[in-house]
Design a protein around this motif. Structure first.
Motif, PDB file in Angstrom:
ATOM      1  N   LEU A 287       0.835  -1.206   0.000  1.00  0.00           N
ATOM      2  CA  LEU A 287       0.000   0.000   0.000  1.00  0.00           C
ATOM      3  C   LEU A 287       0.866   1.252   0.000  1.00  0.00           C
ATOM      4  CD1 LEU A 287      -2.756  -1.035   2.581  1.00  0.00           C
ATOM      5  CD2 LEU A 287      -2.638  -1.487   0.131  1.00  0.00           C
ATOM      6  N   ARG A 288       1.926   1.217   0.791  1.00  0.00           N
ATOM      7  CA  ARG A 288       2.840   2.359   0.838  1.00  0.00           C
ATOM      8  C   ARG A 288       3.466   2.595  -0.541  1.00  0.00           C
ATOM      9  NH1 ARG A 288       5.775   0.477   4.555  1.00  0.00           N
ATOM     10  NH2 ARG A 288       7.509  -0.306   3.338  1.00  0.00           N
ATOM     11  N   GLU A 289       3.848   1.510  -1.195  1.00  0.00           N
ATOM     12  CA  GLU A 289       4.476   1.611  -2.516  1.00  0.00           C
ATOM     13  C   GLU A 289       3.496   2.184  -3.539  1.00  0.00           C
ATOM     14  OE1 GLU A 289       7.238  -1.371  -5.082  1.00  0.00           O
ATOM     15  OE2 GLU A 289       5.265  -2.137  -4.526  1.00  0.00           O
ATOM     16  N   THR A 290       2.243   1.756  -3.477  1.00  0.00           N
ATOM     17  CA  THR A 290       1.249   2.232  -4.430  1.00  0.00           C
ATOM     18  C   THR A 290       0.955   3.709  -4.233  1.00  0.00           C
ATOM     19  OG1 THR A 290       0.241   0.029  -4.514  1.00  0.00           O
ATOM     20  CG2 THR A 290      -1.080   1.867  -5.337  1.00  0.00           C
ATOM     21  N   ILE A 291       0.836   4.145  -2.974  1.00  0.00           N
ATOM     22  CA  ILE A 291       0.609   5.558  -2.711  1.00  0.00           C
ATOM     23  C   ILE A 291       1.791   6.387  -3.198  1.00  0.00           C
ATOM     24  CG2 ILE A 291       0.497   7.277  -0.853  1.00  0.00           C
ATOM     25  CD1 ILE A 291      -1.359   5.435   0.640  1.00  0.00           C
ATOM     26  N   ALA A 292       3.004   5.900  -2.949  1.00  0.00           N
ATOM     27  CA  ALA A 292       4.197   6.646  -3.367  1.00  0.00           C
ATOM     28  C   ALA A 292       4.254   6.803  -4.878  1.00  0.00           C
ATOM     29  CB  ALA A 292       5.457   5.932  -2.866  1.00  0.00           C
ATOM     30  N   VAL A 293       3.975   5.731  -5.589  1.00  0.00           N
ATOM     31  CA  VAL A 293       4.075   5.773  -7.047  1.00  0.00           C
ATOM     32  C   VAL A 293       2.924   6.565  -7.654  1.00  0.00           C
ATOM     33  CG1 VAL A 293       3.998   4.368  -9.146  1.00  0.00           C
ATOM     34  CG2 VAL A 293       5.375   3.626  -7.194  1.00  0.00           C
ATOM     35  N   THR A 294       1.698   6.316  -7.168  1.00  0.00           N
ATOM     36  CA  THR A 294       0.529   6.960  -7.762  1.00  0.00           C
ATOM     37  C   THR A 294       0.422   8.418  -7.369  1.00  0.00           C
ATOM     38  OG1 THR A 294      -0.643   4.839  -7.659  1.00  0.00           O
ATOM     39  CG2 THR A 294      -1.971   6.803  -8.060  1.00  0.00           C
ATOM     40  N   TYR A 295       0.569   8.681  -6.071  1.00  0.00           N
ATOM     41  CA  TYR A 295       0.317  10.044  -5.602  1.00  0.00           C
ATOM     42  C   TYR A 295       1.561  10.918  -5.683  1.00  0.00           C
ATOM     43  CZ  TYR A 295      -2.026  13.832  -3.268  1.00  0.00           C
ATOM     44  OH  TYR A 295      -2.587  15.041  -3.000  1.00  0.00           O
ATOM     45  N   TYR A 296       2.609  10.494  -4.984  1.00  0.00           N
ATOM     46  CA  TYR A 296       3.790  11.355  -4.908  1.00  0.00           C
ATOM     47  C   TYR A 296       4.517  11.480  -6.237  1.00  0.00           C
ATOM     48  CZ  TYR A 296       3.210  11.421   0.135  1.00  0.00           C
ATOM     49  OH  TYR A 296       2.707  11.610   1.406  1.00  0.00           O
ATOM     50  N   ASP A 297       4.530  10.396  -7.032  1.00  0.00           N
ATOM     51  CA  ASP A 297       5.187  10.471  -8.341  1.00  0.00           C
ATOM     52  C   ASP A 297       4.261  11.011  -9.419  1.00  0.00           C
ATOM     53  OD1 ASP A 297       7.348   9.429  -7.080  1.00  0.00           O
ATOM     54  OD2 ASP A 297       7.236   7.428  -7.972  1.00  0.00           O
ATOM     55  N   GLY A 298       2.979  11.206  -9.096  1.00  0.00           N
ATOM     56  CA  GLY A 298       2.042  11.800 -10.032  1.00  0.00           C
ATOM     57  C   GLY A 298       1.695  10.907 -11.212  1.00  0.00           C
ATOM     58  N   ARG A 299       1.618   9.602 -10.982  1.00  0.00           N
ATOM     59  CA  ARG A 299       1.336   8.675 -12.086  1.00  0.00           C
ATOM     60  C   ARG A 299      -0.145   8.304 -12.116  1.00  0.00           C
ATOM     61  NH1 ARG A 299       6.254   6.634 -13.934  1.00  0.00           N
ATOM     62  NH2 ARG A 299       7.995   6.950 -12.492  1.00  0.00           N
ATOM     63  N   THR A 300      -0.611   7.875 -13.267  1.00  0.00           N
ATOM     64  CA  THR A 300      -1.975   7.381 -13.397  1.00  0.00           C
ATOM     65  C   THR A 300      -2.024   5.951 -12.879  1.00  0.00           C
ATOM     66  OG1 THR A 300      -1.621   6.469 -15.602  1.00  0.00           O
ATOM     67  CG2 THR A 300      -2.296   8.774 -15.475  1.00  0.00           C
ATOM     68  N   TYR A 301      -3.246   5.423 -12.714  1.00  0.00           N
ATOM     69  CA  TYR A 301      -3.378   4.039 -12.284  1.00  0.00           C
ATOM     70  C   TYR A 301      -2.773   3.083 -13.313  1.00  0.00           C
ATOM     71  CZ  TYR A 301      -6.472   5.298  -8.423  1.00  0.00           C
ATOM     72  OH  TYR A 301      -6.994   5.810  -7.264  1.00  0.00           O
ATOM     73  N   GLN A 302      -2.952   3.397 -14.594  1.00  0.00           N
ATOM     74  CA  GLN A 302      -2.383   2.542 -15.623  1.00  0.00           C
ATOM     75  C   GLN A 302      -0.857   2.490 -15.528  1.00  0.00           C
ATOM     76  OE1 GLN A 302      -4.652   4.892 -16.060  1.00  0.00           O
ATOM     77  NE2 GLN A 302      -6.308   4.224 -17.441  1.00  0.00           N
ATOM     78  N   GLU A 303      -0.248   3.654 -15.321  1.00  0.00           N
ATOM     79  CA  GLU A 303       1.209   3.706 -15.196  1.00  0.00           C
ATOM     80  C   GLU A 303       1.679   2.979 -13.940  1.00  0.00           C
ATOM     81  OE1 GLU A 303       2.013   8.012 -17.402  1.00  0.00           O
ATOM     82  OE2 GLU A 303       1.608   7.935 -15.243  1.00  0.00           O
ATOM     83  N   THR A 304       0.947   3.169 -12.854  1.00  0.00           N
ATOM     84  CA  THR A 304       1.302   2.498 -11.605  1.00  0.00           C
ATOM     85  C   THR A 304       1.220   0.990 -11.760  1.00  0.00           C
ATOM     86  OG1 THR A 304       0.533   4.360 -10.263  1.00  0.00           O
ATOM     87  CG2 THR A 304       0.662   2.221  -9.176  1.00  0.00           C
ATOM     88  N   ALA A 305       0.165   0.527 -12.396  1.00  0.00           N
ATOM     89  CA  ALA A 305      -0.011  -0.913 -12.594  1.00  0.00           C
ATOM     90  C   ALA A 305       1.133  -1.498 -13.407  1.00  0.00           C
ATOM     91  CB  ALA A 305      -1.353  -1.183 -13.289  1.00  0.00           C
ATOM     92  N   ARG A 306       1.503  -0.808 -14.482  1.00  0.00           N
ATOM     93  CA  ARG A 306       2.613  -1.309 -15.305  1.00  0.00           C
ATOM     94  C   ARG A 306       3.925  -1.317 -14.525  1.00  0.00           C
ATOM     95  NH1 ARG A 306       0.137   1.862 -19.385  1.00  0.00           N
ATOM     96  NH2 ARG A 306       1.638   3.550 -19.008  1.00  0.00           N
TER      97      ARG A 306
END
Length: 246
Positions: free
Chosen positions: A159-178
């Protein structure tokens, strides 16, 4: 929500060992929690040397006063986090007070008066008061941001990793998933669950410590740009929602 380092039985056993004066207990505590203490101190103070000094002081305090830890009030991690955050904020506040008081300035609390073009007398804040307000706002912002990161760090790894990638890195869900090698649906679900847990933890921190910027849970709101702001519905940058597919 239990953080990775939170183990009530380990906490109580370690406290008893510290009370008996077992140096190995202090070493074990330092190995496990010094990264958290040093990281939190560094985020507040913005000075790695000062953070290292405060880290040493925190563990010296734990060694000398293990009786202050109350397992009924939370984990050893929470106790040291609260102590670190409070002392770091106090140190930052003292440093700002010494730095921003100019020589010859009017004493704090005195009013600065003047005459306007219409001839009326105006009363306003002195430069010292304005500087102190600006310094206090900066301290609260820093304390809040550090508290937010402290809570994010306590989330389970995925969960921490997903928040960091999606929110803090400003990525979309598609980018985060990839990037994480998961499905877009999983990315949305992780984000929603992470935000729910984050909100719960923040509420618990505020209940435990009150609305005080000197505590990890008491800065009176989320930091600017933090995961609790504008993301309560799990909305990502692509406009989709993280509610599991709705």
């Amino acid at each position: 929500m239990a953080a990775p380092d939170e183990n009530p039985r380990w906490d109580e056993q370690l406290q008893r060992r510290l009370a008996r004066g077992e140096e190995t207990a202090l070493g074990e505590l330092y190995d496990r929690l010094s990264p958290m203490v040093h990281g939190l101190a560094g985020r507040v103070l913005g000075d790695q040397a000062a953070a290292a000094q405060l880290t040493r002081e925190i563990f010296a305090h734990a060694w000398e006063h293990p009786e202050e830890f109350d397992p009924a009030q939370g984990s050893m991690r929470s106790w040291l986090g609260t102590l670190t955050h409070r002392r770091a904020v106090d140190r930052l506040r003292a440093a700002r007070a010494a730095e921003f008081v100019p020589s010859g300035a009017a004493p704090t609390g005195t009013a600065q008066t003047g005459t306007s073009q219409t001839g009326t007398t105006q009363t306003g804040a002195t430069p010292t008061e304005a500087t102190e307000r600006a310094a206090e706002e900066e301290i609260r912002a820093v304390a809040t941001a550090a508290r937010m990161q402290y809570v994010v760090d306590s989330l389970p790894g995925p969960l921490r990793e997903t928040i960091a990638v999606t929110y803090y890195d400003g990525r979309t869900y598609q980018e985060t998933a990839r990037l994480l090698g998961i499905s877009e649906q999983s990315a949305k679900q992780r984000m929603r669950l992470g935000l729910d847990l984050l909100a719960t933890e923040l509420a618990e921190e505020r209940a435990r410590h009150g609305d005080d910027p000197g505590d990890p849970g008491g800065a009176g709101g989320t930091a600017h740009g933090g995961p609790g702001e504008g993301r309560g519905d799990g909305t990502a940058n692509d406009g989709t929602t993280g509610d599991g597919g709705t």
